[in-house]
Motif scaffolding. Structure first.
Motif, PDB file in Angstrom:
ATOM      1  N   ARG A  34      16.255  32.537  38.101  1.00 19.16           N
ATOM      2  CA  ARG A  34      17.702  32.815  38.217  1.00 19.16           C
ATOM      3  C   ARG A  34      18.359  32.777  36.844  1.00 19.16           C
ATOM      4  N   LEU A  83      11.497  29.151  40.156  1.00 20.11           N
ATOM      5  CA  LEU A  83      12.687  29.664  40.834  1.00 20.11           C
ATOM      6  C   LEU A  83      13.953  29.392  40.014  1.00 20.11           C
ATOM      7  N   ALA A 137      13.065  35.806  46.061  1.00 20.94           N
ATOM      8  CA  ALA A 137      12.237  34.631  45.769  1.00 20.94           C
ATOM      9  C   ALA A 137      10.753  34.948  45.851  1.00 20.94           C
ATOM     10  N   PHE A 170      18.098  29.201  43.618  1.00 23.05           N
ATOM     11  CA  PHE A 170      17.753  30.620  43.505  1.00 23.05           C
ATOM     12  C   PHE A 170      18.391  31.427  44.635  1.00 23.05           C
TER      13      PHE A 170
END
Length: 309
Positions: A207, A203, A148, A299
């Protein structure tokens, strides 16, 4: 249990190890082993991110510096690009389509430039976020760190770029008669809320982009549609006057429109509260919290899969 045999008259005893018969999972538990690259708990993940805060800041600053390193004007393009976009939109929507009706020329120019700057903040955060993992696979595969860190650092990079651009926006406000007042203090919470909203979106798309790199090619079309529906070039309140109330409210509750309108209300003296939807700060807080928390958890749930395959 033991066995005794005789080999040349010498007794040999072969005893089983106490670990014999245990499964791999039981052995790992017994000796405190864990899966390499396994996803940590959410609380531990947050602590790891906080421990990497200096890396996140340094990485965002390095990316910001390198972004225009090959251009002769360098960092000036951070301001020139949205200003040139605003000029094009003014020629088309302001001069030809008269989208600024109901506003003075000075007010409309500030209205348009503010909208372009604020929407560009969200747009750039998403475009950087969608490539945060897929565009940095070498770093992801070589080093162990909370993944992250990457989309967060890219969102932070865009915030720093916006703050640099805000200097020009303030100068333009002075030039068009919008001088500093108490309402300018609202710029800070508006930007903070938008930053958290943008980070949550970054985020989410990070992903999605890690699994589907082609999303980066689709994103410009999605963002362009979102921009036209968000009132960047026109006032939703004015342009949709006489339309069903639910249509007006639906467009005004669009998060991009909410953050733009808050910035316009804070900065432009002639942009009154009548242009804002009811409970606008509650709506802005709702979007920031829900998207950031939801995006962070979304995420985190795929943490162990980034960079594999």
């Amino acid at each position: 249990m033991s066995e005794t045999t005789h080999d040349g008259g010498v007794a040999v005893s072969d005893r089983l190890s106490p670990d014999d018969g245990l499964t791999a999972a039981e052995l790992a538990t017994k000796y405190g082993l864990s899966v390499s690259g396994a996803r940590p708990g959410l609380g531990e993940y947050v602590r790891q991110l906080w421990g990497r805060r200096h890396f996140i800041l340094a990485f965002s600053q390095a990316k910001l510096t390198a972004q225009y390193s090959q251009a002769k004007l360098g960092q000036l393009w951070q301001v020139a690009t949205p200003l040139l976009n605003a000029l094009v939109y003014y020629m088309i929507f302001g001069l030809i389509l008269k989208a600024g009706r109901g506003m003075s020329l000075d007010t409309y120019i500030l209205f348009l430039v503010t909208g372009v700057f604020v929407f560009t903040f969200t747009q750039s955060s998403l475009m950087a976020g969608v490539r945060a993992i897929s565009g940095n696979l070498g770093l992801v595969r070589a080093l162990h760190f909370p993944r992250a860190s990457l989309p967060i650092s890219f969102a932070l990079q865009q915030l720093q770029q916006l703050l640099f651009s805000m200097i020009v926006l303030f100068v333009m406000a002075f030039g068009f008669g919008s001088y500093p007042s108490m309402s300018w203090l609202l710029i800070v919470p508006a930007l903070v809320l938008q930053f958290f909203f943008n980070t949550g979106l970054a985020l989410i798309v990070a992903r999605m982009g890690a699994k589907t790199p082609d999303l980066a090619q689709l994103m410009p079309f999605i963002l362009r549609t979102w921009m036209y529906a968000s009132g960047v070039m026109f006032s939703i309140h004015t342009m949709l006057a006489g339309k069903p109330e639910w249509i007006v409210r639906a467009l005004q509750l669009n998060p991009a429109a909410v953050y733009m309108d808050l910035m316009r209300f804070a900065l432009i003296k002639d942009y009154g509260a009548e242009n804002l939807p009811p409970h606008v700060w509650v709506i802005a807080l709702f979007w920031a919290v829900v998207v950031f928390v939801g995006g962070f958890v979304y995420f985190w749930k795929a943490e162990e899969r980034y960079g594999r395959g």
